[in-house]
Write an enzyme that holds these catalytic residues in place. Structure first.
Site, mmCIF file in Angstrom:
data_model
loop_
_atom_site.group_PDB
_atom_site.id
_atom_site.type_symbol
_atom_site.label_atom_id
_atom_site.label_comp_id
_atom_site.label_asym_id
_atom_site.label_seq_id
_atom_site.Cartn_x
_atom_site.Cartn_y
_atom_site.Cartn_z
ATOM 1 C CE LYS A 1 92.406 75.773 73.970
ATOM 2 N NZ LYS A 1 93.690 76.379 74.273
ATOM 3 N N GLY A 2 85.906 77.311 72.439
ATOM 4 C CA GLY A 2 84.818 78.274 72.283
ATOM 5 C C GLY A 2 83.700 77.785 71.377
ATOM 6 N NE ARG B 1 77.982 68.740 75.243
ATOM 7 C CZ ARG B 1 77.007 68.602 76.153
ATOM 8 N NH1 ARG B 1 76.093 67.665 75.991
ATOM 9 N NH2 ARG B 1 76.954 69.378 77.210
ATOM 10 C CG ASN C 1 78.824 69.872 81.177
ATOM 11 O OD1 ASN C 1 77.963 69.152 81.695
ATOM 12 N ND2 ASN C 1 79.353 69.594 79.992
ATOM 13 C CB THR D 1 87.314 73.022 81.113
ATOM 14 O OG1 THR D 1 87.104 74.254 80.457
ATOM 15 C CG2 THR D 1 86.773 73.036 82.514
ATOM 16 C CB SER E 1 80.080 79.498 79.611
ATOM 17 O OG SER E 1 80.562 78.264 79.149
ATOM 18 C CB ALA E 2 79.624 77.835 74.353
ATOM 19 C CB SER E 3 80.156 74.962 78.963
ATOM 20 O OG SER E 3 80.001 73.736 79.648
ATOM 21 C CG ASP F 1 84.787 81.862 77.687
ATOM 22 O OD1 ASP F 1 83.742 81.208 77.533
ATOM 23 O OD2 ASP F 1 85.927 81.401 77.406
ATOM 24 C CG LEU F 2 83.501 78.055 82.811
ATOM 25 C CD1 LEU F 2 83.794 78.582 84.208
ATOM 26 C CD2 LEU F 2 82.301 77.097 82.876
ATOM 27 C CG ASP F 3 84.861 75.696 79.239
ATOM 28 O OD1 ASP F 3 85.061 75.135 80.321
ATOM 29 O OD2 ASP F 3 83.797 75.579 78.603
ATOM 30 C CD GLU G 1 85.210 84.315 74.793
ATOM 31 O OE1 GLU G 1 86.166 83.563 74.557
ATOM 32 O OE2 GLU G 1 84.068 83.888 74.943
ATOM 33 C CG ASP G 2 89.658 80.891 76.077
ATOM 34 O OD1 ASP G 2 88.421 81.088 76.046
ATOM 35 O OD2 ASP G 2 90.170 79.765 75.919
ATOM 36 C CE LYS H 1 80.873 82.707 74.488
ATOM 37 N NZ LYS H 1 81.881 82.457 75.517
HETATM 38 C C1 BG6 Z 1 83.017 76.083 75.447
HETATM 39 C C2 BG6 Z 1 84.306 75.328 75.230
HETATM 40 O O1 BG6 Z 1 83.138 76.947 76.543
HETATM 41 O O2 BG6 Z 1 81.957 75.162 75.714
HETATM 42 C C3 BG6 Z 1 84.128 74.330 74.096
HETATM 43 O O3 BG6 Z 1 85.349 76.246 74.908
HETATM 44 C C4 BG6 Z 1 82.948 73.413 74.419
HETATM 45 O O4 BG6 Z 1 85.324 73.593 73.935
HETATM 46 C C5 BG6 Z 1 81.697 74.234 74.663
HETATM 47 O O5 BG6 Z 1 82.731 72.519 73.325
HETATM 48 C C6 BG6 Z 1 80.491 73.384 75.040
HETATM 49 O O6 BG6 Z 1 80.725 72.765 76.262
HETATM 50 P P1 BG6 Z 1 79.846 71.582 76.889
HETATM 51 O O7 BG6 Z 1 80.360 71.484 78.313
HETATM 52 O O8 BG6 Z 1 78.413 72.033 76.843
HETATM 53 O O9 BG6 Z 1 80.075 70.377 76.068
HETATM 54 MG MG MG Z 2 86.731 79.873 76.349
#
Ligand code: BG6
Ligand code: MG
Length: 235
Positions: A54-55, A58, A127, A26, A123-125, A18-20, A178-179, A154
Site C-alpha cells: 500500500k502506497g 509499482r 493510473n 483499489t 497519488s503514486a499511481s 491520496d487516491l488508492d 492518507e491511508d 512516498k
Molecule cells: C499507490 C498504491 O497509490 O499507487 C500502490 O497504493 C501502487 O499499491 C502505486 O503500487 C502505483 O500504482 P500504479 O497504478 O501506477 O501501478
Molecule cells: Mg493510498
C-alpha cells in the site's frame, strides 16, 4: 524590549488527497493482479503480503513480491513483469464505476470546496487519471499530481510539494488525507498536517486519524488542523 506575540498557526487553505485507499478501494484490484502474477510465477501471495504494497510504487511493489518468493531477476525481466501486472490491473479498473467511491468522499470534498479550500489529488499511481475519469470525479480537484509527474515515491515528499505548488498554497497551509504510513511520513516531510484514513494502529504517526469520510464535517476537520498545525518550517 517587548516580547513578540506568539504566532498562531496559519489557516488551512488546501486539502490534498491520496487516491488508492482514500477515495476508492483499489487495493483489492492491485491484489488480484499481483496474486495472478505470483501464481503464474509459481508461488502464492496473501492479503497480508498485499498490505506491504500500500502506497508503494509499482516497481518497488514488484521487488517486495519477488523478495517474498526469494526470486532475483534482471531489470528487463522486472520491467516485463510490472507491465504484465499493470495490463491486468488496467483491465480490472476499466470496470470501476462511481458506486465504488468510498462513502462520504464526494460530499466531504464538495463541502471543502464550498468553504473556499483548494483541492488536489496526489497519488503514486500512474493510473490515477483513468481511475478519476471512471469514477466521474476529475472535476472535484483543482490539480492532479500522479506517478506520471512525480518521480520519487512516498515517503519522499515530492508528490505533495508538487501538488501544493500547483495550487499556489504554502505547504504548511495544506492538510493531507492518507491511508498509508509512507504517505503520512511524506506529508510530514513536506511540512503538512496529516490525517490518517483507516486504523490508528497502522497510522500511528498521523496527526489525527479518521475511519472514513461518512458524516465527517469539513469545517470541524479544518478547524482542528488549523489549530494544531505545528509543522510549518518558519513557525
Ligand atoms: C499507490 C498504491 O497509490 O499507487 C500502490 O497504493 C501502487 O499499491 C502505486 O503500487 C502505483 O500504482 P500504479 O497504478 O501506477 O501501478
Ligand atoms: Mg493510498
Amino acid at each position: 524590549m517587548t516580547a513578540s506575540a506568539p504566532k498562531s498557526p496559519p489557516a488551512i487553505e488546501a486539502a490534498i488527497f491520496d487516491l488508492d485507499g482514500v477515495i476508492v478501494d483499489t487495493a483489492k484490484y492491485h491484489y488480484m493482479a499481483w496474486k495472478r502474477l505470483a501464481n503464474e510465477l509459481g508461488f502464492d501471495f496473501s492479503p497480508e503480503d498485499n498490505e506491504r504494497l500500500k502506497g508503494v510504487s509499482r516497481m518497488r511493489s514488484l521487488e517486495i513480491l519477488l523478495e517474498i518468493a526469494g526470486l532475483r531477476l534482471d531489470e528487463q525481466s522486472k520491467a516485463e513483469l510490472a507491465e504484465r501486472k499493470n495490463r491486468w490491473y488496467v483491465e480490472y479498473i476499466g470496470r470501476l464505476s462511481p458506486s465504488e467511491i468510498l462513502p462520504g468522499v464526494p460530499e466531504f470534498i464538495g463541502g471543502l470546496r464550498r468553504l473556499g479550500v483548494k483541492t488536489a489529488l496526489a497519488s503514486a499511481s500512474k493510473n490515477a487519471p483513468i481511475i478519476l475519469e471512471n469514477l466521474g470525479i476529475t472535476r472535484l480537484f483543482d490539480a492532479v499530481v500522479d506517478g506520471n509527474t512525480a518521480s520519487r515515491a512516498k515517503p519522499d515528499p515530492e508528490v505533495f510539494l508538487l501538488a501544493a505548488g500547483r495550487l499556489g498554497v504554502d505547504p504548511c497551509q495544506c492538510i493531507v488525507f492518507e491511508d498509508a504510513a509512507a504517505g503520512v511520513e511524506a506529508a510530514h516531510r513536506a511540512g503538512m498536517y496529516a490525517v490518517g484514513v483507516g486504523s490508528p494502529e497502522v497510522l500511528r504517526q498521523a496527526d489525527h486519524v479518521i475511519p472514513g469520510f461518512a458524516g465527517l464535517d469539513p469545517a470541524v476537520i479544518l478547524e482542528l488542523a488549523s489549530r494544531r498545525q505545528t509543522r510549518c518550517r518558519a513557525q
